[in-house]
Motif scaffolding. Sequence first.
Motif, short mmCIF file in Angstrom:
data_model
loop_
_atom_site.label_atom_id
_atom_site.label_comp_id
_atom_site.label_asym_id
_atom_site.label_seq_id
_atom_site.Cartn_x
_atom_site.Cartn_y
_atom_site.Cartn_z
N ARG A 109 0.95 -1.26 0.12
CA ARG A 109 -0.02 0.03 -0.07
C ARG A 109 0.75 1.23 0.05
O ARG A 109 1.91 1.38 0.45
N ASP A 110 0.05 2.37 -0.49
CA ASP A 110 0.87 3.43 -0.42
C ASP A 110 1.08 4.12 1.01
O ASP A 110 0.19 4.02 1.81
N GLY A 111 2.11 5.00 1.13
CA GLY A 111 2.39 5.51 2.55
C GLY A 111 2.93 4.64 3.49
O GLY A 111 2.87 4.88 4.76
N LEU A 112 3.38 3.21 3.10
CA LEU A 112 3.79 2.23 3.89
C LEU A 112 5.26 1.82 3.70
O LEU A 112 5.56 2.01 2.20
N ILE A 113 6.16 1.26 4.20
CA ILE A 113 7.17 0.76 3.83
C ILE A 113 7.00 -0.97 4.18
O ILE A 113 6.73 -1.40 5.12
N VAL A 142 3.20 -15.98 4.95
CA VAL A 142 2.45 -15.06 5.88
C VAL A 142 2.82 -13.84 5.55
O VAL A 142 3.87 -13.67 4.82
N SER A 143 1.95 -12.81 5.95
CA SER A 143 1.97 -11.48 5.53
C SER A 143 1.20 -10.72 6.73
O SER A 143 0.17 -11.22 7.23
N GLY A 144 1.44 -9.58 7.03
CA GLY A 144 1.01 -8.53 7.82
C GLY A 144 1.82 -7.58 8.52
O GLY A 144 3.10 -7.48 8.03
N THR A 145 1.34 -7.05 9.47
CA THR A 145 2.22 -5.84 10.31
C THR A 145 3.17 -6.87 11.10
O THR A 145 3.03 -8.20 11.19
N PRO A 146 4.49 -6.33 11.53
CA PRO A 146 5.22 -7.17 12.41
C PRO A 146 4.62 -7.56 13.44
O PRO A 146 4.79 -9.03 14.05
N VAL A 204 14.60 -4.30 9.11
CA VAL A 204 13.11 -4.96 8.86
C VAL A 204 12.45 -4.31 9.98
O VAL A 204 11.16 -3.72 10.01
N ALA A 205 12.92 -4.60 11.46
CA ALA A 205 12.23 -4.19 12.43
C ALA A 205 12.24 -2.66 12.50
O ALA A 205 11.39 -1.98 12.90
N ALA A 206 13.39 -1.93 12.06
CA ALA A 206 13.29 -0.74 12.28
C ALA A 206 12.59 0.09 11.45
O ALA A 206 12.18 1.47 11.57
N LEU A 207 12.30 -0.42 9.99
CA LEU A 207 11.34 0.41 9.00
C LEU A 207 9.92 -0.23 8.64
O LEU A 207 9.28 0.63 8.37
N CYS A 208 9.81 -1.38 8.78
CA CYS A 208 8.78 -1.91 7.83
C CYS A 208 7.37 -1.66 8.73
O CYS A 208 7.39 -2.25 9.81
N ASP A 209 6.49 -1.43 7.90
CA ASP A 209 5.09 -1.28 8.58
C ASP A 209 4.41 -2.67 8.24
O ASP A 209 3.46 -2.86 9.16
N ASP A 210 4.68 -3.24 7.19
CA ASP A 210 4.09 -4.51 6.69
C ASP A 210 5.23 -5.57 6.27
O ASP A 210 6.42 -4.94 5.99
N ILE A 211 5.17 -6.79 6.51
CA ILE A 211 5.95 -7.70 6.13
C ILE A 211 5.27 -8.97 5.22
O ILE A 211 4.17 -9.41 5.70
N ILE A 212 5.96 -9.17 4.14
CA ILE A 212 5.61 -10.31 3.44
C ILE A 212 6.81 -11.51 3.31
O ILE A 212 7.84 -11.02 3.08
N ILE A 213 6.30 -12.51 3.88
CA ILE A 213 7.38 -13.85 3.92
C ILE A 213 7.10 -14.51 2.75
O ILE A 213 5.95 -15.44 2.80
#
Length: 242
Positions: A25-29, A212-216, A195-204
Amino acid sequence: MIVLEKVSRRFGSVQALNEVSFEVRDGLITGLLGHNGAGKSTTLRILSTVIGADSGRALVDGFDCATDSLAVRRSLGVLPHGSGLYANLTGRENVRYYGRLCGLTGEALERDIEELVDRLRLNNVIDRRAKGYSQGERLKVALARVLVHRPQTVILDEPTNGLDVNAVRMLRDLLRELRSAGRCILFSSHVMQEVAALCDDIIIISGGRVVVSGTPEQILEHTGTTDLEDAFVRAADAERAE
């Protein structure tokens, strides 16, 4: 925004991607994680219009990567693994060349280049040939090239590899600025600290599938862990064991 809908890709007998679906999504890392060979690079190459999918659909800002690749490229800024600079051109020539490929010309292009030179503190190296750059200098010039046409969506492939602390901090600050400006940012990494410092969402991704995907926080809850590195290992290795 990036959308993948059941994207598959095979190389000979190897099923690199198997009906991969996700949204960025826009506005997210958003971080794209996976072991070597999991399908990350194939995913990024399809989104960058370097290769096509065998089936499914990939969209960047509403443009189809297969049928409207030029529009995708205009909307997209890509930092490949290894930066991809032309060694015999100066930093300025690298950035200017890419700007012209994106349709920028004249004084407007030169102003945009100068803004990036100042923002990325490239004044001392921008008019030197790229073949003499340090790893951090290559990254900064490559980022200037990625951003010169003001793309809405930015893809970075393992951008922090080999960087010193100052260069990593500069990159973090820049990505946060882009997020605040509403850009869509997707980056692949093996460095869980980033990843921990920057990500709003994660896709593995593992074995060519999203496991799996979602917020940390959602990733941690799904895997029953309290650490992102443990969560990644548990999710990715569980898929490989099946």
